[in-house]
Scaffold this active site. Structure first.
Site, PDB file in Angstrom:
ATOM      1  CG  ASP A   1      -9.589   2.346  -0.908  1.00  0.00           C
ATOM      2  OD1 ASP A   1      -9.004   1.310  -1.285  1.00  0.00           O
ATOM      3  OD2 ASP A   1      -9.117   3.120  -0.059  1.00  0.00           O
TER       4      ASP A   1
ATOM      5  CG  ASP B   1      -2.246   0.643   1.007  1.00  0.00           C
ATOM      6  OD1 ASP B   1      -2.352   1.419   0.047  1.00  0.00           O
ATOM      7  OD2 ASP B   1      -3.181   0.390   1.797  1.00  0.00           O
TER       8      ASP B   1
HETATM    9  C1  DGJ Z   1      -5.999   1.734   1.676  1.00  0.00           C
HETATM   10  C2  DGJ Z   1      -6.345   0.542   0.838  1.00  0.00           C
HETATM   11  O1  DGJ Z   1      -6.831   0.945  -0.388  1.00  0.00           O
HETATM   12  C3  DGJ Z   1      -7.344  -0.334   1.609  1.00  0.00           C
HETATM   13  O2  DGJ Z   1      -7.704  -1.432   0.818  1.00  0.00           O
HETATM   14  C4  DGJ Z   1      -6.737  -0.767   2.893  1.00  0.00           C
HETATM   15  O3  DGJ Z   1      -5.657  -1.636   2.655  1.00  0.00           O
HETATM   16  C5  DGJ Z   1      -6.279   0.432   3.697  1.00  0.00           C
HETATM   17  N1  DGJ Z   1      -5.448   1.293   2.922  1.00  0.00           N
HETATM   18  C6  DGJ Z   1      -5.542  -0.002   4.939  1.00  0.00           C
HETATM   19  O4  DGJ Z   1      -5.030   1.032   5.618  1.00  0.00           O
END
Ligand code: DGJ
Length: 731
Positions: free
Chosen positions: A543, A475
């Site tokens: 997301d 991430d």
């Molecule tokens: C952002 C990501 O897009 C989510 O899927 C998740 O992993 C969160 N970060 C976790 O902090």
């Protein structure tokens, strides 16, 4: 009295002399199966582009091409330069701008030589060496032509042997010249959870710039991918379209300039913003690659070209397998312990996925990662949540028959962390300025080799301790504010060296773990580019997993990126039923981010069966050609199909995207990409328990010719908001 006439005459002569190729001009053709980029070298060794478009049958005829589309006088002879240098006679946007060691701010680039050699499976690499006649300063242009995929990858290297350093103010990857009547630019914009909204605009004279200054990622507001349709607005199956994308995960600039002669100039590369680069003598600077494909049959062909190229040449295991998974992020957020996780992965097994992915929140002790405010950077298991460590969970999952993967965000740090306390000089931030946070965190200084080592070892340690870990989700949730490195002697190298540092780490990791599946995630779709996708098997588009929203988001990513790399998770976002969300997720790499135990019996049975079906069709979706049949921007629905290479199977997805009275597929939808001579049966997949298909099953057989001429109605309406059909060849 005679002067104006003479002047006009000499201008005319100049124009005429520049308008046609001279007999001793040299031509360098960079060709793929259908496309040619032709560079002309004149007697003064000036390199210019005289053609970018369809390939000619007879290459000797490239010499006959008049100066590319010049509709009048080009005062400089440089409008169509192959790599426009600044500071001399250039009047337009440059590709390169430098200050020489002696302070001279101009550059002239003349042809020295070129070579062409095969570079693997259907790939030809053309290298063109350019040099400043007055300075020991060289630019080398590279063009990799992927014959079968019709893709050209272009980049440059810059070096000099001047007595002292040279400053590069701008150093593009590519400079193209495209004449047409009109230029319709499709670019994309958005924000978190709202990625990839298309805008198409008619370019007018002057400069249009797409860029980012976010530092750690190319996207959040606009991705480094675009399409330019020539003459007419882009259509799915008609018209000339150039689709391009920059393979760089940081600050980029795409400049489109309609020049005074109404020709389109394109400069693509690293963003020159705050990025003057000091090049020492003898060192070489390599720009990132710009990738493009040119299609005369619309956006559909352009995207299929890029997909084929990406699967074969760019994305790790692009022609291989992917794992379905259950992620705990939206099921638990930061609130979990071993029991909860064990229950989740046991349920994952019951659901039928390949892997359980433990997301954010498993680490940090002095500052436990119980929210996004603390702990980032402290990569030790939290003893309260995971008293027996990760290894225990990995083993537990494996004995339950499911693989285990882990979330990491190794480039970042919370100010509330031991890492920040120990190594505050590893953090990008400005002295004398208040820290400013993006998601309560700061970015580590990947330009510092010690930080590179740290980031590498975050992954390497976790893999060494848990060698059977099956997946990494990488991430990256912050952009760079207050961009300053405490240790980098060249402050204006920061943005460039950040990305180079990241790639160095990834290169090392990929060498050690060549087959490890890794997801590229950046707070959603912040980092979706072919620079990073050299190292990652897949990416997280957004997301936002609302089924309806995803139809649009995935639709737009699909212009550039193949389905095998697109991670689509079924979650609780949105109002669409689970069937709709699952069907949408199946147009890529399926995952789940739900609490399986909360599914009712029908939902569970549907999902279990859907995963089995997915196993049967995934290769068609991942490796097949994508055809867009009905656009959600133009009709009540979105309809897309994937057709296998052999054209013996196809999977066809249709979704209701508008809700008006009688909305739906009122008429047959014409299919594409089938073999007209083959016969196909049509069967509905992913039927929800208790529902019957309105499609009369295997019995009816249709020729490809019929299906592509008359079409077939998938019967999408408010009762059937998503429909998946499988076409199978019948003898
Ligand atoms: C952002 C990501 O897009 C989510 O899927 C998740 O992993 C969160 N970060 C976790 O902090």
């Amino acid at each position: 009295m005679f002067r104006p006439v003479l002047f006009a005459l000499s201008l005319l002569l100049l124009t005429l002399s520049m308008a046609w190729s001279a007999p001793d001009d040299k031509h360098i053709e960079i060709e793929t199966r259908n496309t040619a980029l032709v560079i002309r070298i004149d007697k003064d060794q000036n390199p210019t582009i005289v053609h970018l478009g369809q390939r000619l049958i007879r290459p000797d005829e490239y010499g006959k091409i008049p100066e590319n589309g010049k509709r009048g006088e080009d005062y400089t002879g440089l409008y169509n330069s192959v790599y426009t240098p600044a500071g001399g006679r250039n009047l337009l946007e440059p590709a390169i701008q430098v200050t020489h060691a002696d302070g001279n701010p101009s550059l002239d680039l003349r042809y020295v030589r070129h070579e062409r050699k095969p570079d693997g499976d259907g790939v030809v690499l053309t290298t063109i060496y350019l040099k400043d006649p007055q300075y020991p300063f060289e630019v080398t242009l590279y063009y990799k032509a992927y014959q079968n995929e019709d893709v050209i990858e272009q980049w440059s290297t810059i070096r000099h042997t001047e007595k002292k350093n040279v400053v590069l103010h701008k150093y593009a990857s590519a400079n193209l010249y495209i004449p047409a009547e009109n230029y319709y630019l499709t670019h994309f914009h958005g924000d978190w959870a709202n990625e990839m909204n298309p805008t198409e605009e008619l370019l007018s004279e002057g400069l249009k710039v797409l860029d980012t200054k976010l530092g750690t990622r190319a996207d959040l507001f606009q991705p480094p991918s675009f399409m330019v349709a020539l003459n007419q607005p882009a259509e799915e199956d008609k018209g000339a379209v150039l689709a391009g994308t920059l393979a760089w995960s940081g600050n980029y600039q795409l400049a489109f300039e309609v020049d005074p002669l109404h020709n389109l100039r394109l400069m693509a590369g690293i963003n020159p913003y705050a990025s003057a680069y000091t090049l020492t003598p003898g060192k070489e600077f390599t720009t990132p690659a710009f990738l493009f494909t040119y299609s005369t049959s619309g956006k559909g062909t352009a995207s299929r070209n890029l997909h084929r190229w990406a699967r074969k040449f760019r994305i790790p295991q692009g022609q291989g397998n992917r794992l379905t998974l259950l992620n705990n992020w939206e099921a638990t957020y930061f609130d979990f312990n071993e029991e909860k996780l064990t229950a989740l992965f046991t349920d994952g097994k019951k659901l039928g996925v390949d892997l359980f992915l433990l997301d954010d929140g498993w680490f940090g002790n002095k500052y436990p990662r119980n929210s996004d405010r603390a702990g980032l950077g402290d990569w030790q298991e939290n003893v309260k949540k995971l008293p027996h460590g990760l290894g225990h969970l990995v083993k537990g999952a494996e004995s339950a028959g499911i693989k285990f993967g882990i979330w990491l965000e190794p480039e970042m740090v919370n100010p509330k962390s031991e890492l920040y306390e120990k190594h505050s000089d590893w953090v990008l931030k400005l002295p004398n300025r208040q820290e400013y946070y993006f998601r309560n965190q700061l970015v580590l200084d990947l330009t510092n080799p010690k930080v590179q080592e740290f980031v590498y070892s975050v992954v390497d340690d976790v893999m060494t301790k848990n060698p059977t870990l099956g997946y990494i989700k990488w991430d990256c949730n912050a952009v760079i504010y207050n961009a300053f490195s405490a240790t980098n002697p060249n402050p204006s190298h920061l943005y460039v060296e950040y990305v180079q540092g990241l790639y160095k780490v990834m290169e090392r990791l990929r060498t050690k773990y060549p087959t490890l599946p890794m997801m590229l995630c950046s707070g959603g779709g912040g980092r979706v580019d072919y620079g990073a996708l050299r190292y990652f098997t897949e990416f997280w588009p957004s997301d936002n997993t609302d089924g309806l929203e995803r139809v649009f988001i995935q639709w737009n990513y699909s212009y550039f990126f193949p389905s095998i790399a697109t991670c689509n998770h079924v979650t609780d976002w949105g109002k669409q039923p689970i069937k709709f969300r699952t069907d949408v997720a199946m147009m890529g790499k399926v995952g789940y981010d739900i609490v399986v135990s909360k599914l009712d019996a029908n939902e569970l049975a549907f999902s279990q069966q859907a995963l089995k079906t997915y196993e049967q069709i995934k290769n068609v979706v991942w490796q097949g050609d994508l055809f867009r049949l009905a656009s959600p921007y133009a009709t009540d629905m979105a309809s897309l199909m994937y057709v296998s290479d052999a054209k013996d199977r196809a999977v066809w997805f249709s979704y209701l995207t508008k809700n008006r009275y009688k909305a739906g597929s009122t008429a047959p939808v014409r299919l594409k990409g089938l073999d007209p001579a083959k016969n196909y049966s049509i069967r509905e997949l992913n039927l929800y328990p208790g529902t019957k298909s309105t499609i009369s099953s295997d019995a009816a057989v249709y020729s490809g010719n019929y299906l592509m001429t008359i079409g077939f109605n998938p019967n999408v309406d408010t009762q059937r908001t998503s429909v998946v059909l499988e076409l199978t060849e019948r003898n």
